[in-house]
Design a protein around this motif. Structure first.
Motif, short mmCIF file in Angstrom:
data_model
loop_
_atom_site.label_atom_id
_atom_site.label_comp_id
_atom_site.label_asym_id
_atom_site.label_seq_id
_atom_site.Cartn_x
_atom_site.Cartn_y
_atom_site.Cartn_z
N LYS A 1 0.35 0.29 -6.50
CA LYS A 1 -1.02 1.58 -6.48
C LYS A 1 -1.53 0.93 -8.05
O LYS A 1 -2.25 1.32 -8.21
CB LYS A 1 -0.67 2.41 -6.29
CG LYS A 1 -1.14 2.75 -4.20
CD LYS A 1 -1.09 4.21 -4.06
CE LYS A 1 -0.62 3.98 -2.92
NZ LYS A 1 -0.03 5.54 -1.89
N MET A 2 -0.78 1.57 -9.17
CA MET A 2 -0.77 1.70 -10.65
C MET A 2 -1.21 0.86 -10.64
O MET A 2 -2.16 0.23 -11.76
CB MET A 2 0.22 2.39 -11.08
CG MET A 2 0.16 2.84 -12.61
SD MET A 2 2.13 2.81 -13.29
CE MET A 2 2.84 1.68 -13.43
N THR B 1 1.07 -0.86 -0.31
CA THR B 1 -0.01 0.21 -0.15
C THR B 1 1.03 1.21 -0.21
O THR B 1 0.16 2.35 0.15
CB THR B 1 -1.10 0.31 1.21
OG1 THR B 1 -0.05 0.04 2.53
CG2 THR B 1 -1.68 -1.26 1.36
N ARG B 2 1.80 1.22 0.17
CA ARG B 2 3.02 2.22 -0.06
C ARG B 2 4.16 2.44 -0.96
O ARG B 2 4.81 3.21 -1.17
CB ARG B 2 4.08 2.22 1.19
CG ARG B 2 3.76 2.42 2.37
CD ARG B 2 4.82 2.54 3.93
NE ARG B 2 3.85 2.21 4.86
CZ ARG B 2 4.89 1.24 5.66
NH1 ARG B 2 5.94 1.59 5.39
NH2 ARG B 2 4.46 1.51 7.23
N PRO C 1 4.91 -5.36 -6.73
CA PRO C 1 4.11 -6.08 -6.20
C PRO C 1 3.46 -7.67 -6.84
O PRO C 1 4.49 -7.69 -8.26
CB PRO C 1 2.41 -5.54 -7.02
CG PRO C 1 3.73 -4.59 -8.47
CD PRO C 1 4.37 -4.11 -7.21
N GLN C 2 2.93 -8.52 -6.72
CA GLN C 2 2.92 -10.10 -7.77
C GLN C 2 1.34 -10.62 -7.42
O GLN C 2 0.64 -10.44 -6.50
CB GLN C 2 3.56 -10.78 -6.33
CG GLN C 2 3.99 -12.15 -7.40
CD GLN C 2 5.16 -12.70 -6.70
OE1 GLN C 2 5.21 -13.18 -5.10
NE2 GLN C 2 5.94 -13.35 -6.96
N LEU C 3 1.30 -10.90 -8.57
CA LEU C 3 0.26 -12.04 -9.07
C LEU C 3 1.15 -13.76 -9.13
O LEU C 3 1.36 -13.70 -9.69
CB LEU C 3 -0.36 -11.59 -10.43
CG LEU C 3 -1.85 -12.62 -11.19
CD1 LEU C 3 -2.44 -12.03 -9.70
CD2 LEU C 3 -2.13 -11.91 -12.21
N HIS D 1 5.41 -6.23 -11.12
CA HIS D 1 5.63 -5.08 -11.65
C HIS D 1 3.94 -5.25 -13.00
O HIS D 1 3.07 -5.50 -13.11
CB HIS D 1 6.68 -4.62 -11.71
CG HIS D 1 7.53 -4.56 -10.94
ND1 HIS D 1 8.28 -5.55 -9.90
CD2 HIS D 1 7.95 -3.93 -10.00
CE1 HIS D 1 8.46 -5.03 -8.82
NE2 HIS D 1 8.39 -3.98 -8.68
N ASN D 2 5.05 -4.25 -13.94
CA ASN D 2 3.94 -3.85 -14.91
C ASN D 2 3.67 -5.65 -15.73
O ASN D 2 2.74 -5.31 -16.71
CB ASN D 2 4.77 -3.20 -15.87
CG ASN D 2 4.64 -1.86 -15.73
OD1 ASN D 2 3.46 -1.34 -14.77
ND2 ASN D 2 5.75 -0.84 -15.73
#
Length: 132
Positions: free
Chosen positions: A59-60, A53-54, A104-106, A120-121
């Motif tokens: 966030k993007m 969250t930081r 981030p990670q999925l 990431h992207n």
């Protein structure tokens, strides 16, 4: 689930109309949920989205990831992990599903194992139809 609704609730489209998200976030807040997730993955794909969250990139990416969901994806199980509050769960995910921690990670699980992970992207390039 007030805080998640604030973070991921409805948004406005280009005409200013409210749009409902086609993603139903499931908060991942306990280690015991990982056993349920693993079991569920035997009958359907299960997604885990690890989010900081930081982090501006996180966030993007989460907003772009949400935009990938169409009405036909509403049934997909997508767990949301707040990394800052649940580092222990993130560490257990890495160990249990043999994925390197990123943010981030999925992570997509099928039959109890990770069949896809991106960070990431690269998350925004996932083809959800592969996992339906």
């Amino acid at each position: 689930m007030g805080i998640l609704n604030k973070m991921f609730g409805n948004s406005k489209d280009d005409s200013g109309k409210e749009q409902t998200k086609n993603i139903q976030w499931i908060p991942l807040t306990t280690l015991s949920q990982l056993d349920d997730i693993k079991k569920s993955s035997n009958t359907e794909s299960v997604f885990i989205f690890k989010h900081s969250t930081r982090c501006g990139i996180s966030k993007m990416v989460i907003k772009e990831f949400e935009n990938l969901f169409k009405p036909e994806h509403q049934h997909l199980k997508v767990y949301y992990l707040d990394l800052l509050n649940h580092r222990d769960i993130s560490a257990e995910i890495a160990e249990k599903f043999e994925v390197t921690h990123q943010s981030p990670q999925l992570i997509v699980l099928r039959n109890g194992v990770s069949v896809f992970d991106a960070s990431h992207n690269d998350i925004t390039l996932v083809e959800l139809a592969r996992f339906v």
